[in-house]
Enzyme design. Structure first.
Site, PDB file in Angstrom:
ATOM      1  N   ASP A  43      -4.411   6.110  10.809  1.00 18.21           N
ATOM      2  CA  ASP A  43      -3.070   6.560  11.171  1.00 18.21           C
ATOM      3  C   ASP A  43      -2.553   5.721  12.340  1.00 18.21           C
ATOM      4  OD1 ASP A  43      -1.016   8.967  10.899  1.00 18.21           O
ATOM      5  OD2 ASP A  43      -1.298   8.544  13.033  1.00 18.21           O
ATOM      6  N   TYR A  48       2.378   2.830  19.156  1.00 13.85           N
ATOM      7  CA  TYR A  48       1.039   2.824  19.753  1.00 13.85           C
ATOM      8  C   TYR A  48       0.692   1.464  20.351  1.00 13.85           C
ATOM      9  CZ  TYR A  48       0.556   7.123  16.980  1.00 13.85           C
ATOM     10  OH  TYR A  48       0.739   8.365  16.411  1.00 13.85           O
ATOM     11  N   LYS A  77       4.539   4.443  11.225  1.00 17.19           N
ATOM     12  CA  LYS A  77       5.710   5.257  11.542  1.00 17.19           C
ATOM     13  C   LYS A  77       6.874   4.401  12.045  1.00 17.19           C
ATOM     14  CE  LYS A  77       2.378   8.754  12.974  1.00 17.19           C
ATOM     15  NZ  LYS A  77       1.222   7.868  13.215  1.00 17.19           N
ATOM     16  N   HIS A 110       9.032   8.825  12.845  1.00 18.08           N
ATOM     17  CA  HIS A 110       8.154   9.297  13.915  1.00 18.08           C
ATOM     18  C   HIS A 110       8.700  10.548  14.613  1.00 18.08           C
ATOM     19  CE1 HIS A 110       4.841   7.648  16.801  1.00 18.08           C
ATOM     20  NE2 HIS A 110       4.863   8.965  16.808  1.00 18.08           N
TER      21      HIS A 110
END
Length: 325
Positions: A43, A48, A77, A110
């Site tokens: 994921d 990130y 996302k 997201h």
């Protein structure tokens, strides 16, 4: 690996590795070690900041014959700054380039938050501030309807860039509205979910509508201590009920929390970096919790969110931005 059948017929692994806060310097190795431990679901997200490193790990997995690309499930996302129609496909293509992939198995919106566009060459990932160097930096919103974003997401499926599409951090009302115009129904909803935030009605509604649910933050506050978004006193791992059930089952508190989640039918994506924790988190399919144990964990509900833009956006980004109220 246990899987759940999505409304598209795709088989999504019930256990994945969450990559939020995995340090770039070790990320590729963690991805490879996870695959060796049996993980096939990863994921990820633009936000990130480690998708290139994830991609390096994925390449090694395939190159060394641990798994084929088709055996892997990769989620990513769409970030808040890319909600306008013209930015959705370039954002997805940037993620695919960083991951070294031709397609994504699942691409999610997201947040139901549209922020002003930041070009890739200016800053990537763009994060939350529009201009971090401003005298009083803050979030700058953009008036983009969710319908516009979702229709652009559907175009990714038509183009073969995403096999499945879905949303994160959405509630029933937003998704119900989406279903009134969606040509492709969302396959997955990813939400914060743990015994302090059981979300019973949302889970029931998603089951009714054939939308799979992925739980993030399955351990509750653990990911938020260092961010100042939770206190040690909020711990689920140390809670008497969790500790008691761990002793009764001969499992760790973390395994108990993950087992509670998968027995409710939700997919889990716990983050781990060490081989020990990766293997521990994967060992959740060889036991069952009793009805009383499940009820005891669910009774810990306080409707407590640790990841709430209504709190952290004001504290960290000087902008009051509730989305759940």
């Amino acid at each position: 690996m246990n899987t759940q059948t999505l409304n598209t017929g795709s088989q999504m692994p019930m256990l994945g590795l969450g990559t939020w806060k995995i340090d770039k310097s070790q990320c590729a190795d963690v991805i490879f070690t996870a695959a060796q431990a049996g993980y096939r679901h990863f994921d990820c997200a633009c936000d990130y900041g480690n998708e290139k490193e994830v991609g390096q790990g994925l390449k090694r997995i395939v190159d060394e014959g641990i798994a084929t690309r088709e055996e892997l499930w990769i989620t990513s996302k769409l970030w808040n700054t890319y909600h306008a129609r013209q930015h959705v496909q370039p954002a997805c293509e940037k993620t695919l380039s960083d991951l070294g992939l031709d397609y994504i198995d699942l691409y999610l919106i997201h947040f139901p938050i549209a922020l002003k566009f930041v070009p890739f060459e200016d800053r990537y990932p763009p994060e939350w501030f529009y201009d971090p160097q401003a005298e009083s930096p803050g979030m700058v919103t953009e008036a983009v309807p969710i319908r516009e974003t979702w229709e652009a997401m559907e175009s990714l499926v038509d183009a073969g860039l995403a096999k499945n599409i879905g949303v994160c951090n959405f509630g029933v009302s937003l998704i119900r509205d989406m279903l009134s115009y969606a040509k492709i129904r969302p396959s997955v909803l990813q939400i914060e979910l743990h015994p302090r935030l059981t979300q019973e009605k949302l889970l029931r509604w998603c089951a009714q509508e054939g939308i799979a649910v992925t739980a993030f933050s399955s351990f509750g506050p653990s990911s938020y201590y260092q961010l100042g978004m939770a206190e040690k006193s909020d711990s689920l791992m140390d809670h008497d009920v969790v500790q008691r059930i761990a002793k009764e089952t001969g499992k760790t508190p973390g395994q108990v929390l993950l087992r509670w989640a998968v027995q409710r039918g939700t997919i889990v994506i716990p983050k781990a970096s060490s081989e020990k924790h990766l293997q521990e988190n994967a060992a959740i399919f060889d036991f069952d919790l009793t009805k009383d144990q499940m009820s005891g964990l669910s009774a810990l509900n306080q409707n407590r969110r640790f990841n709430d833009p209504g709190h952290f956006c004001e504290a960290a980004f000087n902008t009051f931005f509730p989305i759940y109220e």
